[in-house]
Design an enzyme around this catalytic site. Structure first.
Site, mmCIF file in Angstrom:
data_model
loop_
_atom_site.group_PDB
_atom_site.id
_atom_site.type_symbol
_atom_site.label_atom_id
_atom_site.label_comp_id
_atom_site.label_asym_id
_atom_site.label_seq_id
_atom_site.Cartn_x
_atom_site.Cartn_y
_atom_site.Cartn_z
ATOM 1 N N SER A 137 0.853 -1.199 0.000
ATOM 2 C CA SER A 137 0.000 0.000 0.000
ATOM 3 C C SER A 137 0.879 1.237 0.000
ATOM 4 O O SER A 137 2.068 1.164 0.347
ATOM 5 C CB SER A 137 -0.862 -0.007 1.271
ATOM 6 O OG SER A 137 -1.571 1.206 1.411
ATOM 7 N N GLY B 262 -11.591 3.343 -4.093
ATOM 8 C CA GLY B 262 -12.940 3.490 -3.518
ATOM 9 C C GLY B 262 -13.678 2.173 -3.347
ATOM 10 O O GLY B 262 -14.719 1.941 -3.959
ATOM 11 N N THR B 263 -13.166 1.319 -2.466
ATOM 12 C CA THR B 263 -13.786 0.016 -2.201
ATOM 13 C C THR B 263 -14.513 0.036 -0.846
ATOM 14 O O THR B 263 -14.470 1.025 -0.120
ATOM 15 C CB THR B 263 -12.707 -1.082 -2.139
ATOM 16 O OG1 THR B 263 -11.834 -0.755 -1.052
ATOM 17 C CG2 THR B 263 -11.909 -1.182 -3.422
ATOM 18 N N TYR C 186 -1.913 -0.531 10.759
ATOM 19 C CA TYR C 186 -2.098 -0.904 9.348
ATOM 20 C C TYR C 186 -0.827 -0.599 8.559
ATOM 21 O O TYR C 186 -0.349 -1.436 7.789
ATOM 22 C CB TYR C 186 -3.301 -0.143 8.782
ATOM 23 C CG TYR C 186 -3.583 -0.417 7.320
ATOM 24 C CD1 TYR C 186 -4.190 -1.603 6.921
ATOM 25 C CD2 TYR C 186 -3.252 0.506 6.330
ATOM 26 C CE1 TYR C 186 -4.450 -1.860 5.575
ATOM 27 C CE2 TYR C 186 -3.505 0.263 4.983
ATOM 28 C CZ TYR C 186 -4.111 -0.917 4.613
ATOM 29 O OH TYR C 186 -4.360 -1.176 3.290
HETATM 30 P P1 NAD Z 1 -11.950 -5.059 0.589
HETATM 31 O O1 NAD Z 1 -12.215 -5.024 2.059
HETATM 32 O O2 NAD Z 1 -12.911 -4.386 -0.305
HETATM 33 O O3 NAD Z 1 -11.784 -6.574 0.114
HETATM 34 C C1 NAD Z 1 -10.947 -7.460 0.835
HETATM 35 C C2 NAD Z 1 -11.378 -8.894 0.596
HETATM 36 O O4 NAD Z 1 -10.517 -9.717 1.402
HETATM 37 C C3 NAD Z 1 -12.822 -9.173 1.064
HETATM 38 O O5 NAD Z 1 -13.506 -9.907 0.072
HETATM 39 C C4 NAD Z 1 -12.639 -9.984 2.347
HETATM 40 O O6 NAD Z 1 -13.685 -10.930 2.579
HETATM 41 C C5 NAD Z 1 -11.304 -10.693 2.078
HETATM 42 N N1 NAD Z 1 -10.642 -11.104 3.311
HETATM 43 C C6 NAD Z 1 -10.466 -10.370 4.446
HETATM 44 N N2 NAD Z 1 -9.863 -11.115 5.391
HETATM 45 C C7 NAD Z 1 -9.650 -12.348 4.849
HETATM 46 C C8 NAD Z 1 -9.073 -13.549 5.330
HETATM 47 N N3 NAD Z 1 -8.621 -13.644 6.596
HETATM 48 N N4 NAD Z 1 -9.014 -14.610 4.509
HETATM 49 C C9 NAD Z 1 -9.506 -14.546 3.256
HETATM 50 N N5 NAD Z 1 -10.075 -13.426 2.734
HETATM 51 C C10 NAD Z 1 -10.149 -12.342 3.533
HETATM 52 O O7 NAD Z 1 -10.469 -4.456 0.401
HETATM 53 P P2 NAD Z 1 -9.774 -3.793 -0.902
HETATM 54 O O8 NAD Z 1 -9.899 -2.331 -0.794
HETATM 55 O O9 NAD Z 1 -10.209 -4.495 -2.135
HETATM 56 O O10 NAD Z 1 -8.232 -4.124 -0.580
HETATM 57 C C11 NAD Z 1 -7.555 -5.258 -1.100
HETATM 58 C C12 NAD Z 1 -6.089 -5.195 -0.682
HETATM 59 O O11 NAD Z 1 -5.510 -3.984 -1.138
HETATM 60 C C13 NAD Z 1 -5.889 -5.208 0.836
HETATM 61 O O12 NAD Z 1 -4.727 -5.951 1.163
HETATM 62 C C14 NAD Z 1 -5.691 -3.738 1.169
HETATM 63 O O13 NAD Z 1 -4.963 -3.561 2.369
HETATM 64 C C15 NAD Z 1 -4.937 -3.261 -0.052
HETATM 65 N N6 NAD Z 1 -5.055 -1.835 -0.296
HETATM 66 C C16 NAD Z 1 -6.261 -1.234 -0.419
HETATM 67 C C17 NAD Z 1 -6.332 0.137 -0.653
HETATM 68 C C18 NAD Z 1 -7.630 0.877 -0.801
HETATM 69 O O14 NAD Z 1 -7.602 2.102 -0.913
HETATM 70 N N7 NAD Z 1 -8.783 0.213 -0.826
HETATM 71 C C19 NAD Z 1 -5.151 0.883 -0.755
HETATM 72 C C20 NAD Z 1 -3.930 0.237 -0.630
HETATM 73 C C21 NAD Z 1 -3.887 -1.131 -0.399
#
Ligand code: NAD
Length: 259
Positions: A142, A189-190, A155
């Site tokens: 990230s 934007g998730t 985090y």
């Molecule tokens: P999200 O919460 O929309 O989706 C995450 C998915 O992971 C969900 O479907 C959830 O059920 C699954 N999950 C959570 N814990 C789990 C576990 N223990 N075992 C199996 N599945 C599990 O998140 P996102 O925004 O799509 O983020 C995805 C990745 O990208 C994450 O690692 C997040 O830290 C990283 N990230 C996100 C952003 C952002 O702005 N959204 C920015 C930088 C990094």
């Protein structure tokens, strides 16, 4: 179709960035195994992929569990006929001041974001070595793995850790022809960001939407990211054009920070 004939396992693939990556790698020609905790969302995601013509299987599993991750890879390989690409995307957010964070809170985020990624790297590398596959391992770090932000200390620590695991694993497995890289999105934007924004509102008194807008306001390109923006980078990291790249954690954040 740079990934024709390849099989990709994507953790956290049921929604958000993981689903965006799945759609993109499928359009590049890969068969997709979606691994997630959430069985209902997995079914919806698989239906979307199948409708687009992709070959897909779903596996309900928790990445915190080492054996479950090994089993997920074995299931994917046997159902889809191989294993070439591991995407350690599953992650959870954690909003809390360093002054107040509890042991329970740090353990919770560490278990998914660090241990979950470690198990994914470990299991994928073992299977690639056993098969003699020059596989690709790609994990979600990230912008929070490049810079610290208030209220996101735990985090951020997990995402710096993903970058460390990526560098160490890249050196350990290079002799086997396995490459290990990470993608570092900015503000996508998730549902995760909806949760982060609500938690900031609860803990700091910020208005709903205020924290998200503040972060988006610092993006040079002037808009939040989409999962598709991230997926284009992951498509490159998963494909042959990145064969000479390993140990890298690539920022894709619209110009929030420069490293
Ligand atoms: P999200 O919460 O929309 O989706 C995450 C998915 O992971 C969900 O479907 C959830 O059920 C699954 N999950 C959570 N814990 C789990 C576990 N223990 N075992 C199996 N599945 C599990 O998140 P996102 O925004 O799509 O983020 C995805 C990745 O990208 C994450 O690692 C997040 O830290 C990283 N990230 C996100 C952003 C952002 O702005 N959204 C920015 C930088 C990094």
């Amino acid at each position: 179709m740079s990934l024709e004939g390849k099989v990709a396992v994507i953790t956290g693939g049921a929604r958000g960035i993981g689903l965006g990556i799945a759609m993109r790698l499928a359009s590049d020609g890969a068969a997709i195994a979606l691994v997630d905790l959430n069985a209902d969302q997995l079914a919806d995601a698989a239906a979307q992929l199948t409708a687009s013509g992709a070959k897909v299987c779903t596996i309900t599993a928790d990445v915190r569990n080492r054996t479950a991750v090994i089993d997920a890879i074995e299931t994917a390989a046997s159902k889809l006929g191989g294993f070439d690409i591991m995407i350690n995307n599953a992650g959870i957010a954690q909003v809390q001041s360093i002054a107040k964070i509890t042991e329970e809170e740090i353990d919770k985020v560490h278990a998914v974001n660090v241990k979950g990624v470690l198990w994914g790297i470990q299991a994928a590398a073992a299977r690639f070595k056993a098969d003699g596959t020059k596989g690709k391992i790609i994990s979600a770090a990230s912008i929070a793995g490049h810079e610290g932000f208030p209220m996101l200390g735990a985090y951020c620590a997990t995402k710096f850790a993903v970058r460390a695991l990526t560098q160490c694993a890249a050196r350990e497995f290079a002799a086997d022809g396995i490459t290990v890289n990470a993608y570092c999105p900015g503000v996508v934007g998730t549902d995760m960001w909806t949760e982060i924004d609500s938690r900031f509102a609860e803990l700091t008194g910020a208005a709903k939407g205020e924290t998200f807008d503040k972060f988006v306001g610092s993006i040079a390109l002037g808009r939040a990211q989409t999962p598709e923006d991230v997926a284009r980078l992951v498509s490159y990291l998963a494909g042959p054009d990145s064969d000479y790249m390993t140990g890298q954690s690539i920022l894709i954040d619209g110009g929030m920070v420069y490293r």
